[in-house]
Each structure stands twice: as C-alpha cells, then as structure tokens.
Design a protein around this motif. Sequence first.
Motif, mmCIF file in Angstrom:
data_model
loop_
_atom_site.group_PDB
_atom_site.id
_atom_site.type_symbol
_atom_site.label_atom_id
_atom_site.label_comp_id
_atom_site.label_asym_id
_atom_site.label_seq_id
_atom_site.Cartn_x
_atom_site.Cartn_y
_atom_site.Cartn_z
ATOM 1 N N LYS A 1 -64.977 -38.099 -29.861
ATOM 2 C CA LYS A 1 -63.759 -37.416 -30.302
ATOM 3 C C LYS A 1 -63.958 -35.904 -30.412
ATOM 4 C CE LYS A 1 -63.854 -37.208 -35.389
ATOM 5 N NZ LYS A 1 -65.223 -37.591 -35.778
ATOM 6 N N GLY B 1 -72.347 -34.679 -38.412
ATOM 7 C CA GLY B 1 -72.205 -33.689 -39.479
ATOM 8 C C GLY B 1 -73.196 -32.549 -39.414
ATOM 9 N N THR C 1 -68.992 -32.854 -42.301
ATOM 10 C CA THR C 1 -69.082 -32.175 -41.009
ATOM 11 C C THR C 1 -69.568 -30.748 -41.224
ATOM 12 O OG1 THR C 1 -67.947 -31.664 -38.921
ATOM 13 C CG2 THR C 1 -66.656 -31.374 -40.941
ATOM 14 N N GLU D 1 -75.218 -39.526 -34.741
ATOM 15 C CA GLU D 1 -73.972 -39.397 -33.976
ATOM 16 C C GLU D 1 -73.497 -37.948 -33.993
ATOM 17 O OE1 GLU D 1 -71.419 -41.837 -36.395
ATOM 18 O OE2 GLU D 1 -72.130 -43.690 -35.507
ATOM 19 N N GLY E 1 -71.740 -34.559 -33.072
ATOM 20 C CA GLY E 1 -70.625 -34.132 -32.246
ATOM 21 C C GLY E 1 -70.770 -32.632 -32.050
ATOM 22 N N ARG E 2 -70.402 -31.920 -33.102
ATOM 23 C CA ARG E 2 -70.428 -30.459 -33.079
ATOM 24 C C ARG E 2 -71.767 -29.889 -32.590
ATOM 25 N NH1 ARG E 2 -67.264 -27.219 -36.292
ATOM 26 N NH2 ARG E 2 -66.671 -29.007 -37.544
ATOM 27 N N TYR F 1 -63.877 -29.939 -31.245
ATOM 28 C CA TYR F 1 -62.552 -30.151 -31.844
ATOM 29 C C TYR F 1 -61.487 -29.163 -31.367
ATOM 30 C CZ TYR F 1 -65.563 -33.088 -34.567
ATOM 31 O OH TYR F 1 -66.500 -34.026 -34.920
HETATM 32 C C1 LIG Z 1 -66.436 -37.179 -35.973
HETATM 33 C C2 LIG Z 1 -67.517 -38.118 -36.163
HETATM 34 C C3 LIG Z 1 -68.843 -37.760 -35.865
HETATM 35 C C4 LIG Z 1 -69.249 -36.374 -35.403
HETATM 36 O O1 LIG Z 1 -69.133 -35.428 -36.411
HETATM 37 P P1 LIG Z 1 -69.718 -33.939 -36.253
HETATM 38 O O2 LIG Z 1 -69.440 -33.334 -37.571
HETATM 39 O O3 LIG Z 1 -68.963 -33.274 -35.153
HETATM 40 O O4 LIG Z 1 -71.170 -34.060 -35.943
HETATM 41 C C5 LIG Z 1 -69.811 -38.734 -35.993
HETATM 42 N N1 LIG Z 1 -69.513 -39.980 -36.437
HETATM 43 C C6 LIG Z 1 -68.240 -40.345 -36.743
HETATM 44 C C7 LIG Z 1 -67.977 -41.716 -37.217
HETATM 45 C C8 LIG Z 1 -67.213 -39.428 -36.623
HETATM 46 O O5 LIG Z 1 -65.966 -39.799 -36.942
#
Ligand SMILES: *Cc1c(COP(=O)(O)O)cnc(C)c1O
Length: 469
Positions: free
Chosen positions: A95, A265, A227, A328, A330-331, A427
């Motif tokens: 996402k 996060g 996050t 996991e 993302g950022r 994002y």
């Molecule tokens: C959004 C999300 C992430 C990624 O978060 P970041 O802050 O971008 O690293 C990881 N796990 C879940 C379940 C999320 O919803």
Amino acid sequence: MKLRKTLGDGVSRLLQRRSQRWQTESQFRNLSQWDLSANDKGHIEVEGVDVVELIEQYGSPLFVCNYGRLAKDALQIKNALSQMAPGGKVLYSYKTNCIPAILEQIHDLGIGAEVVSPYELWLANELGVAGNMIVYNGVSKTEESIRRAIAMELLAINIDSLEEIDRIYSLARQLKQKTRVGVRIGFETETQFGLDIQSDEIMEACDLIAALSDYLDFHCLHFNTVTNTRNANIHKLCAVKAVEFMHLVKMRHDISISYLDIGGGFGVPTVKTLSKLEYGAYRMFGCPPRPPVLERFQPIESWLSEVIGVIERECYRRGLETPKIIIEPGRYVTSRSQFLLTRVQSIKGKKDGTPFVITESGRYSSAFPCGFEYHEIFVANRADEFLARAYHLVGRVCSAGDWIAQNRLLPELQPGDIIAIMDSGAYFSSYSSNFSFPRPAVVMVSDGKSRILRREESFEHLTAMDIFA
Ligand SMILES: *Cc1c(COP(=O)(O)O)cnc(C)c1O
C-alpha cells in the motif's frame, strides 16, 4: 475581539520567524541526502539525467523514481535483517507505493509482499511472488481473496477479527488445504486494527485456531503499530509483550509459533511526521514545523539489532525457541528514492500576505502526505540558489485545502519554474486522486536513462467505467 486578533497575529509572527530560521538551517537542504546533485546549469540531476529534460519529455506533474537509491535502501534493510536474524523475511508493504513496475524491482532484490487488500493480493500473484513470501493482512478480506490466499499457500493470513477465523477455516476445509494463519495483536485502543491484547477476544481467537488445527496452522504473531518512527523504542516494547503472549499460547496449547512479524514503521531521516502540536500550529498559524534532525535518527542496523536482541532475550528467559522474524517496511524501502516534479503555473501576490504559487500538483492530486509530514522542497531548475522568501505552494483543484506547503522559504520563483518535492516514494501515488485532473505519470531513472513505469491518465481513462446514455 481586536485584542485577540492582535495577540494571534503576534504569536503567528513569532512562530513564523522561528520556522524560517529552522528552514534556513535545515541539514536536509543538501541534494546528496537523496543521492542527487546539481549540474552546471543549476538543474537537479538524477543518475546523470537532468530533471528539466524529464519534465520536457514526460510532462508535469511527474513522479520520478531513482533506481540506484531504491536498490540501496531496499538492500540495506534486507542485509541488516539477514545478518541479525537468519531465516527472517522482508516483505514490502504494497500500500505504500503500489506501482507494479516498482514492485517488480523490489521483488527482484529478494523482497516479498505484504498485502492488505484483495487487489494487492491479486497483484502479488500476477507479479509472480511466491506464496511463502507473502503475508495477507487487513481488516476486510473478501471470501474470494481468502480462497486465492489459500490456493497460493501464503506464509500467513493474519487474522484481524474473530469472525475471520470461521470464514478462513470453512474455505480451507472446502479446498482441502491446511492453511497458515497468524494473529494480529492490537496494542493501542485508539485504532481498529488487530485483536486487543488487553481483551479476552485475543485468547478466544487463539483457542479457536488451536481447536481448528486440522485445517489451520497457527504460524505467526503480528503487530504493526506506528509509522515513521525515529528509533526502536516502540518496537521493543511491543516485542516484549508479543513474546509474553507467545509464551501464554505455548503454555495453553503447546503451540510453538514459528514467525514473529514486527510490522513496518521504520522511519527515514529525511521526512518528519508532525506531532499533534506541530500539526495544530501548521493548521492554525500556517507555521511549518522544524525539519527533521539527523542525529535523532537511529540507523536501521542498530535498530533491528536492538529489537531482535530483546526478542532473543525474552524467549531465552521463558524457555521459548526464538521465532523467525518478518518485517514489513514500506516507507523505508521507497520513500527516499522518489520525488515529485511539478511546474509553477502562476504566482499571485497578496497585499498583506504570503504569495500563492499555483502548481500543477497538489495535496489532493498527488502530495497528500504534505498535510501531516515535513518534506524538503527544491526549485529543480535553480537548485543552488539561496532561499529568498516564503510562499504558499498550492495545487490546481478548486479547493482551498489543495495546498502542498505553507510559508515555505524558497528562492524567488517565476512561472515555468519546476518544484521538486522530496521523498514522494511513500504514500504519495497511493493516496493520489483524480479530483478534477488525471493522475500523473511515473518514470524510473537508471544509469543515465529514463523509462516510463506508468503513463499519465487520459480523459478517456477517467470515463472508461462510465455508461453514457
Ligand atoms: C502500512 C503498513 C506497513 C508499512 O508501514 P511503513 O510505516 O510505511 O513502514 C506495514 N504493515 C502493515 C500491516 C501496514 O498496514
């Protein structure tokens, strides 16, 4: 009434002056933070490509992804985990930036997928990601997507509510496929995610999974609470409680859970998420917050080593086998490798106020996080000029909420200038909307060459699903 206004104006002026000092001193007004440079024309250059030429070739606004930086950030976190926790897995949060061609690059580096919707799960399958490199999270899993997840033999479907258990079980039974599941622990009472660790529901869920062990394999415990955090503190606190819970499950059902998924996060040093106070001051007085401070940022290696150290210690203390670790991010993987370019269309002076700069991007169309995060901003065609004055940067949607930045110090601007908003890789594209205007194109730059990853939407695309009389 008059006194209150005078007071308000006084506070506002004071805050503005302080904010302008911070902006001038920001350590991040240095392109090397993003592996970019300025060429002899004063234009920003990315992997040997002049961004002014990118705008001429692909149009404005434009998302630009720097492949070198993407690979560097992705491999840094992957290597850090494999050193600290052998057998661990890095799964990219779809996402955060769900552009298929970017996801393909990330998977090519040995990173899997963390998906939170039926669409994202479908996409991971289309991209050929192996089931044991995918975790399916999310609060709303359709029956069709659960079927797909079972058939793909995912690493885990993380259960988010009690109701999901029966749904997954009966589908697994129908398909005669034992299925790996996890439980998402909810640590905070103010969000809707997971099963509250302080409630009875969470143990009820574990009891149910244990009772249905003919088709459900209790494989994972999961949490994701924050996050863009600057250090490991919150992850450490959550990890201690997660191991404690793992111990309870072990004692009650003699189940050893194989994976502990500590979520995402992990912050990046170049973006700051506004505190409630900073957010309030920004909304009320238009005062940008203090830019992030590099020293406050914990490097990912020591971050992961602290959290994993805590997990190992807590497991040892309780006589538990240490679980394998899933992260996991993302950022962390994509934020710094992208920036958003937008041309300046016009500039409107105000008699007693900050001038408005009308750009072709905006918070509603492509820069939504700028409402609650601090992002560095450059003038891409005059990157080495000094900061001259404050501007309000706004978008082109007819709504006063469509701004990018308020009271930002920038070099003196002219129509035709190109603004670069940094750290657009997390994002931005996923929040972007086609409110009045089509969404922009995405390009990738690598080794002196650019290629298109996603074309700009066309008017026909915007009406493709509509039925005309
Ligand atoms: C959004 C999300 C992430 C990624 O978060 P970041 O802050 O971008 O690293 C990881 N796990 C879940 C379940 C999320 O919803």
